[in-house]
Design an enzyme around this catalytic site. Structure first.
Site, PDB file in Angstrom:
ATOM      1  CE1 TYR A 139      -4.130   1.695   0.611  1.00 34.97           C
ATOM      2  CE2 TYR A 139      -3.287   2.447   2.714  1.00 34.97           C
ATOM      3  CZ  TYR A 139      -4.262   2.471   1.742  1.00 34.97           C
ATOM      4  OH  TYR A 139      -5.363   3.281   1.922  1.00 34.97           O
ATOM      5  CG  HIS A 144      -3.955   4.162  -3.413  1.00 38.20           C
ATOM      6  ND1 HIS A 144      -5.157   4.185  -4.092  1.00 38.20           N
ATOM      7  CD2 HIS A 144      -4.007   3.082  -2.592  1.00 38.20           C
ATOM      8  CE1 HIS A 144      -5.896   3.157  -3.689  1.00 38.20           C
ATOM      9  NE2 HIS A 144      -5.226   2.467  -2.791  1.00 38.20           N
ATOM     10  CG  ASP A 244      -5.182  -6.032  -5.776  1.00 37.84           C
ATOM     11  OD1 ASP A 244      -5.722  -7.145  -5.756  1.00 37.84           O
ATOM     12  OD2 ASP A 244      -5.063  -5.305  -4.768  1.00 37.84           O
ATOM     13  CE1 TYR A 255     -12.932  -0.568   5.804  1.00 35.45           C
ATOM     14  CE2 TYR A 255     -10.668  -0.689   6.532  1.00 35.45           C
ATOM     15  CZ  TYR A 255     -11.825   0.028   6.372  1.00 35.45           C
ATOM     16  OH  TYR A 255     -11.878   1.333   6.762  1.00 35.45           O
ATOM     17  CE  LYS A 264      -8.097  -4.733  -2.105  1.00 37.54           C
ATOM     18  NZ  LYS A 264      -7.578  -3.731  -3.030  1.00 37.54           N
TER      19      LYS A 264
HETATM   20 MN    MN Z   1      -3.976  -3.577  -4.192  1.00 32.65          MN
END
Ligand code: MN
Length: 428
Positions: A139, A144, A244, A255, A264
């Site tokens: 991450y 992002h 992804d 989550y 995912k």
């Molecule tokens: Mn990802």
């Protein structure tokens, strides 16, 4: 011996200007045709060089690749070849570079060998390049992580307190990693709209892509062993493009508190050609300044990011393609070396063929965002496409294609592409 990365090298094979696969690239992959395969190959221009055939004609005989030669080139994945170690990858890439050079007649002038060793890319089916035992998704883009923090938490405190200290990641699902060209079925799952009284089960309404680059582990470690940061890159074989795929509605409901799960794991796509870290050497750049300075075990000198231009395009069924994002891998806050060293810092063992993905690669501008979530800002700014339609998230029939390349001083090497089409969710 000539450096295989020398921009002055050229091949006796005709290679179009702007090709992703000039003689300076020589990425590895796995292919099959109606008559042969699976085999390991190297991309050159519009062709694949069949490494098993090259070995059969004796061109690797003096390289001392060990007892697994040549059958290591007749496998369904690169894993066993990668396990031979960096001296073997380097020797093979060097020899392939020599065989393809314009001034070397060894292969060019042997008609039978040339016919056997070179196959048109249009005639092969590319397979998943490695069999990953393990897959981690990081991450590591500060843009992002900031965007997601603004959207889902608190604009004033978008980055969580740990973010600038730890390369955040989670263990993903290796079994559902598929090669480019494989269709992706929209997942069913449990989701709950903020205004709904209760959750329900059904097709994801917020299917998304994530623009990422993955690296493949080339050298494993034993359980309990760690990897000092200055040696981290010795454990990296090469890089792939990585989509992804993500179901945001499933993800946002499930989550808390353990992180991503079924939103995912229904599928991730990789590009078929693995561009070696050796080939990317000319494209090293400095990453962003890290503030505060990372803890000692993550501190590194010199340039450990790579200047890879990235693009994402969406093509609706039967319609034209629209490029919706242009980003760059060089922007990543945490480098691959830092990710790898962090992953191994608790003694968890790395395995050859493991795949570690970067996390969504977003830039600072609205046209450089690496997911629909950000491009359409959680559905509040629908994204216009060339056919006149617009998207908040992906629709059935949409094809998502990601491309990547490096360019500097007249030298351009590319990754090819990773593409996949969204199929409707399974009934019921
Ligand atoms: Mn990802």
């Amino acid at each position: 011996m000539a450096n295989p990365n020398d921009p002055a090298l050229h091949s006796w094979i005709d290679i179009a200007p702007g090709s992703d696969f000039p003689i300076q690239n020589l990425p590895f992959g796995v292919f099959e045709t109606a008559e042969r395969g699976p085999r390991l190959g190297v991309a050159i221009g519009e062709y694949v060089l069949d490494l098993y055939a090259v070995a059969q004609f004796g061109f690797f005989d003096d390289l001392e690749l060990g007892a697994k030669m040549p059958k290591v080139f007749r496998r369904r994945s690169l894993n066993q070849f990668i396990a031979l170690g960096r001296p073997a990858w380097r020797a093979v890439r060097q020899r392939v570079s020599e065989l393809l050079r314009h001034d070397n007649p060894a292969l060019r002038n042997q008609e039978e060998a040339m016919r056997e060793c070179l196959v048109r890319q249009s005639e092969v089916r590319m397979l998943r390049p490695v069999k990953p035992q393990n897959y981690t998704d990081f991450y590591s883009s500060i843009e992002h992580a900031t965007n997601v923090g603004i959207m889902f938490r608190d604009p004033a405190n978008a980055l969580l307190p740990n973010w600038r200290h730890i390369p955040i990641g989670y263990h993903g699902r290796a079994s559902s990693i598929v090669v480019s060209g494989t269709d992706i079925r929209r997942p069913n799952g449990q989701r709950k709209a903020p205004d709904a009284a209760a959750p329900s089960f059904g097709p994801s309404q917020q299917l998304d892509f994530e623009l990422e680059v993955g690296f493949i582990v080339g050298k494993g470690t034993h359980l309990g062993e760690t990897v000092p940061i200055q040696y981290a890159e010795e454990h990296i074989f090469g890089l792939v493009l990585f989509n992804d795929w993500s179901a945001r509605d499933i993800q946002s409901w499930e989550y808390v508190p353990l992180g991503p799960f079924l939103g995912k794991s229904f599928g991730s796509s990789v590009s078929p050609w693995v561009v070696t870290l050796d080939a990317l050497e000319p494209f090293r750049v400095a990453g962003p300044v890290q503030e505060p300075e990372p803890l000692l075990y993550l501190r590194q000198l010199d340039n450990h990011n790579f200047d890879v231009h990235l693009e994402v395009a969406i093509q609706p069924e039967g319609g034209p393609e629209t490029t919706v994002s242009r980003s760059n891998f060089g922007l990543m806050y945490w480098s691959m070396a830092q990710q790898l060293t962090h992953q191994a810092s608790n003694g968890c063992n790395l395995q050859v063929g493991d795949l570690y993905a970067s996390g969504t690669i977003s830039g600072a501008t609205p046209d450089s965002l690496g997911s629909m979530l950000e491009l359409a800002w959680r559905g509040t700014r629908p994204l216009p496409l060339a056919d006149g339609s617009e998207r908040k998230f992906l629709l059935d029939g949409d094809r998502v294609t990601m491309r990547g390349y490096c360019e500097k001083d007249g030298l351009r090497i590319g990754f090819g592409e990773v593409t996949g089409k969204v199929l409707p969710a399974p009934a019921g």
